[in-house]
Design an enzyme around this catalytic site. Structure first.
Site, PDB file in Angstrom:
ATOM      1  CG  HIS A 287     -11.622 -58.878 -30.904  1.00  8.93           C
ATOM      2  ND1 HIS A 287     -11.570 -59.392 -29.601  1.00  8.93           N
ATOM      3  CD2 HIS A 287     -11.630 -57.719 -30.752  1.00  8.93           C
ATOM      4  CE1 HIS A 287     -11.752 -58.711 -28.745  1.00  8.93           C
ATOM      5  NE2 HIS A 287     -11.351 -57.476 -29.561  1.00  8.93           N
ATOM      6  CG  ASP A 338     -10.368 -56.691 -25.152  1.00  7.68           C
ATOM      7  OD1 ASP A 338     -10.145 -55.460 -25.253  1.00  7.68           O
ATOM      8  OD2 ASP A 338     -11.255 -57.277 -26.168  1.00  7.68           O
TER       9      ASP A 338
END
Length: 472
Positions: A287, A338
């Protein structure tokens, strides 16, 4: 060891599309074939034909497999909530995770991996923290949940980078894990025993690395102890030296995380990590959404991979990564699905670009003077960064790399009238149809005519498991 030759009428190489490409492979008995040579302007001969549009397999650098089965279950706001956020989504996830054991995890992961392969992913980095029983007690085999993922990867034929994840505390202040987090937890010694056990597995398409869940979940002394200890872990015949194992960490995903880190450690998360850990090319910072200009430049200079997951980050309302500044600084990036609200490298790359366009009100943000194609820029970056984060020779048509091929459907109307220079941009930016026709992993054809070879059986088992979970 036998040798197999593949031939592509057209293949996307580092310099762009080339015609008449022959791939000679060394095919080991275990099926993990690697490329011995790549030759252009070759005639088909007796080679196995691939097609006119062939690209390397894409590594998926960030996955929580169990979350695929809860996709769509967190899209309602509770009446008592004024607003929804990552933190409220996390509560839904905790409830769902509490129902999953090894059998359920294997069924869910296998279905997910089938979907990944059908979409063109050929390697997945599994950021795995669902270790114990829901009450926190270890299974009779402490590696049972990890082995469920290994079995799912073996069953489907996808390459796996297994990242057993250290999770120790519930916040930067060192609070204990909550009741619903207990099954994630290890002490340092127990965690290192798990890593060593997994590194001993003899699997042809398996890499093992480590993951630190986040700075809030791993105290500084534990982080130092783990990073020091992996240098002493012996390598199995298939594993690279322990000192080069991939190291992944969630970081700077949420503004609240940044604020808490500033309050307790007097530094922003990426700033703190770069000052207190030997961050280099083996690291993947997942991220890294909220960066200052200085952090962006320092992360790029470290050689670490920024692990970007645009569809999940959009779904959770995380924010936007500073893409153009990071590319200008020479940063390395890759993509992951994810939470798997989408399982498509096309959509990840498209929304990586589109998010930047929305924020800047300009187009072709990824492109540059040296590479005017946004699509080719994004594809090349994601292949290279994903391979680096996976810890293997992947993501490129080069000698010594695993023989992974993704064959696109040249008969699709979307490719009509397209020159070789326009194919990648068309694939990534022209519609939602899945254009992947065939997928080969390590020389083994796992997808033919858009369908995984075992899709029906795996989907049937998945439906049975998820329906049982829904009944409680």
């Amino acid at each position: 060891m036998s040798r197999i030759h593949f031939h592509a009428d057209g293949a996307w190489l580092p310099g762009g599309f080339a015609e008449g490409v022959e791939f000679a492979t060394d095919a080991a008995p275990d099926g993990a074939a690697t490329l011995r040579s790549v030759r252009m302007e070759a005639r088909p001969g007796d080679s196995t034909a691939l097609g006119p549009i062939v690209v390397p397999g894409m590594p998926n650098l960030h996955s929580h497999a169990f979350q695929r089965a809860m996709a769509g279950l967190a899209e309602r706001r509770a009446p008592q909530q004024a607003e929804d956020s990552f933190w409220s989504w996390r509560e839904v996830m905790y409830v769902f995770a509490g129902r999953i054991g090894p059998d359920e995890l294997r069924a869910i992961a296998a279905q997910l991996y089938v979907e990944m392969l059908e979409a063109g992913y050929t390697q997945v980095c599994e950021f795995h923290y669902l270790h114990h029983r829901p009450d926190g007690r270890a299974y009779d085999d402490p590696a049972a949940m990890s082995l469920a993922l290994v079995e799912a990867a073996r069953e489907t034929g996808i390459g796996l980078t297994l990242l057993p994840t250290l999770y120790m505390t519930g916040g930067f202040d060192g609070r204990p894990l909550s009741e619903r987090q207990r099954r994630f937890g290890h002490d340092v010694d127990g965690y290192l025993r798990l890593v060593e056990r997994l590194r001993g597995l003899d699997e042809p398409r398996l890499n093992v690395g480590i993951a630190l869940h986040s700075l809030r979940a791993v105290p500084p002394d534990a982080m130092r102890a783990v990073l020091a200890a992996i240098d002493a872990i012996g390598a199995s015949p298939r594993q690279r030296p322990a000192a080069r194992m991939p190291v992944h960490i969630h970081i700077a995903e949420q503004v609240g995380e940044v604020q808490d880190c500033l309050a307790i450690r007097n530094a922003r998360p990426v700033e703190w990590l770069l000052e207190h850990a030997p961050v280099d090319a083996r690291w993947c910072l997942v991220h890294a959404t909220h960066l200052t200009d200085v952090e962006t430049r320092r992360l790029a200079a470290s050689g670490a991979v920024a692990g970007l997951c645009p569809t999940t980050e959009a779904n959770l309302g995380d924010g936007l990564f500073p893409l153009r500044a990071y590319l200008d600084a020479g940063g390395v990036l890759g993509i992951g699905s994810d939470s798997h609200i989408s399982v498509s490298p096309v959509e990840e790359l498209r929304w990586l670009e589109y998010g930047q366009r929305l924020a800047t009100r300009h187009r072709n943000i990824s492109a540059s003077a040296s590479q005017p194609s946004s699509g080719e820029t994004l594809l090349a970056r994601a292949l290279a960064g994903g391979a680096q984060a996976s810890g293997g020779a992947l993501g490129a048509f080069a000698p010594g790399h695993r023989a992974d091929f993704v064959v696109l459907d040249e008969a699709s109307p979307l490719f009509a009238g397209r020159s070789p220079q326009q194919v990648i941009d068309t694939w990534l930016f022209a519609g939602n149809a899945n254009l992947v026709r065939e997928v080969i992993v390590g020389g083994d054809r796992v997808v033919r005519e858009r369908r995984h070879r075992d899709a029906e059986r795996i989907a049937r088992r998945y439906r049975e498991v998820v329906e049982r979970l829904a009944r409680g």
